[in-house]
Enzyme design. Structure first.
Site, PDB file in Angstrom:
ATOM      1  NE  ARG A 161       0.169   1.337   3.313  1.00 35.90           N
ATOM      2  CZ  ARG A 161       1.221   2.179   3.657  1.00 35.90           C
ATOM      3  NH1 ARG A 161       2.463   1.699   3.620  1.00 35.90           N
ATOM      4  NH2 ARG A 161       1.090   3.233   3.774  1.00 35.90           N
ATOM      5  NE  ARG A 190      -5.917   0.671  -1.556  1.00 28.90           N
ATOM      6  CZ  ARG A 190      -5.578   1.264  -0.760  1.00 28.90           C
ATOM      7  NH1 ARG A 190      -4.307   1.147  -0.480  1.00 28.90           N
ATOM      8  NH2 ARG A 190      -6.441   2.210   0.154  1.00 28.90           N
ATOM      9  CG  ASP A 211      -3.127   7.978  -1.531  1.00 32.46           C
ATOM     10  OD1 ASP A 211      -2.947   8.198  -0.221  1.00 32.46           O
ATOM     11  OD2 ASP A 211      -3.017   6.756  -1.668  1.00 32.46           O
TER      12      ASP A 211
HETATM   13  O1  MRU Z   1      -4.524   2.834   2.183  1.00 29.54           O
HETATM   14  P1  MRU Z   1      -3.160   3.311   2.180  1.00 29.54           P
HETATM   15  O2  MRU Z   1      -2.195   2.674   3.136  1.00 29.54           O
HETATM   16  O3  MRU Z   1      -2.440   2.851   0.749  1.00 29.54           O
HETATM   17  O4  MRU Z   1      -2.955   4.838   2.299  1.00 29.54           O
HETATM   18  C1  MRU Z   1      -1.535   5.308   1.918  1.00 29.54           C
HETATM   19  C2  MRU Z   1      -1.543   6.713   2.191  1.00 29.54           C
HETATM   20  O5  MRU Z   1      -2.403   7.503   2.339  1.00 29.54           O
HETATM   21  C3  MRU Z   1      -0.253   7.572   2.062  1.00 29.54           C
HETATM   22  O6  MRU Z   1      -0.175   8.752   3.048  1.00 29.54           O
HETATM   23  C4  MRU Z   1      -0.098   8.035   0.684  1.00 29.54           C
HETATM   24  O7  MRU Z   1      -0.290   6.728   0.022  1.00 29.54           O
HETATM   25  C5  MRU Z   1       1.315   8.557   0.711  1.00 29.54           C
HETATM   26  S1  MRU Z   1       2.515   7.169   0.628  1.00 29.54           S
HETATM   27  C6  MRU Z   1       3.888   7.856   0.189  1.00 29.54           C
END
Ligand code: MRU
Length: 343
Positions: free
Chosen positions: A47, A84, A231
């Site tokens: 993730r 996702r 993201d």
């Molecule tokens: O649901 P996740 O764990 O994939 O969410 C990750 C995040 O929100 C991070 O802050 C984002 O992807 C930046 S990672 C460098």
């Protein structure tokens, strides 16, 4: 700055550190098909926006190897893209590998896919290093500082040292990190399980707090900045990131603390005009009803479980990319810095 790795290509298959099991166990999962990579992304084995982009690129390599015809290849690439919805890095990485294959003669497609996946990974590692330097520079000189972060934005979330956590690593390397405060990031606990694990592995001074303690930390500690990842960043500077980021930005504004978003240009999506148009993933209610499998709410209670929220640009002080720092009102700076990225 770290030996932690989220993913490794072993020449035949993609190895993923199973982040669902951290910090209790460090176990690796081997993905030999694009479908396995897509499932691993959807179930949070891997993730973090840049890491799922890199994983999906290797997934596209696997698709090019196993697909029997163009239609099947297209289907496998679509399965990867839809694993996702929020992190634009995922779709963009698959598009890049697909375009590289399309530009190559049929008998050179696999080599083209491999080269593109390698490039995506190494570009992200380079971007992390550049953002770490720029983000640390932004906090100026002077005595060591305390910073607050959310979720996990480190080596586990990227192909390099991390985005926001890369800045923290750089501050530590410069002798300028007094303390990292980390929110646990309910419900999946990326802060508690992953950021705390990464920080302790690498000897960074960290204190973990529940998400609802952030106001107390900001009110009572000399926090130099809140540092978060992203993201997807819209053209106007709206920032989609882990649920709980928007309240942190509100708190930071209330307490006069700079709110810095650290994200590569591969996370900037200029085709999306504002935050309303960013698709926000909703995940299974059981992530909220249960903590590590243990029921903590009535089994049949209705749950709303958005995985991300969108912070409006007026709450963001700066967006640190590998190509430079975007400042409010963001639109022009983001267009200049990320203009080369495809939509
Ligand atoms: O649901 P996740 O764990 O994939 O969410 C990750 C995040 O929100 C991070 O802050 C984002 O992807 C930046 S990672 C460098």
């Amino acid at each position: 700055m770290t030996n932690i790795r989220a993913l490794e290509w072993d020449g035949e298959a993609l190895l993923l550190l199973d982040q669902r099991q951290l910090p209790a166990r460090t176990a690796w999962i081997r993905c030999a098909t694009a479908g396995e990579v897509a499932s691993a992304i959807a179930s949070l084995v891997v993730r973090g926006a840049p890491a799922i982009g890199a994983a999906a690129a290797w997934g596209a390599v696997l698709a090019s190897r196993t697909a029997t015809d163009d239609a099947e290849l297209g289907e496998q690439l679509e399965t990867l893209r839809s694993a996702r919805p929020t992190a634009v890095n995922l779709r963009r990485a698959v598009d890049r590998v697909e375009a590289a294959m399309a530009a190559a003669p049929r008998d050179r497609r696999l080599q083209a896919a491999l080269a593109e996946a390698r490039a995506i990974e190494s570009e992200d590692a380079d971007a992390c290093r550049a953002m770490a330097r720029l983000g640390a520079d932004l906090l100026g000189g002077g005595p060591p500082v305390e910073v607050l972060t959310h979720c996990n934005t480190g080596a586990l979330a990227t192909a390099g040292v991390g985005t926001a956590l890369g800045v923290v690593r750089e501050l530590a390397a410069r002798g300028r990190l007094e303390r990292l405060w980390a929110c646990e990031a309910r419900p999946v606990l990326q802060g508690a399980r992953l950021t705390a694990w990464e920080a302790l592995q690498d000897g960074l001074p960290i204190t973990l707090v529940v998400d609802s303690a952030a106001a107390t930390v900001l009110a009572s500690r000399p926090i130099a900045a809140v540092l978060v990842g992203a993201d997807r960043i819209a053209a106007d500077g709206s920032v989609a990131n882990k649920i709980g980021t928007h309240p942190l930005a509100v708190l930071a504004a209330r307490h006069g603390v700079p709110f810095h978003v650290v994200a590569p240009t591969s996370t900037v999506d200029l085709s999306v005009p504002g935050g309303d148009a960013i698709p926000v993933e909703e995940r299974d209610g059981d992530e909220v009803r249960r903590v590590r499998g243990v029921l903590v709410a009535p089994e049949d209670v209705a749950v709303f479980n958005p995985a991300f929220d969108v912070t409006p640009p007026d709450l963001v002080t700066a967006i640190v990319t590998e190509r430079g720092v975007a400042r409010p009102p963001f639109r022009e700076d983001l267009a200049r810095l990320a203009g080369g990225e495809s939509a």
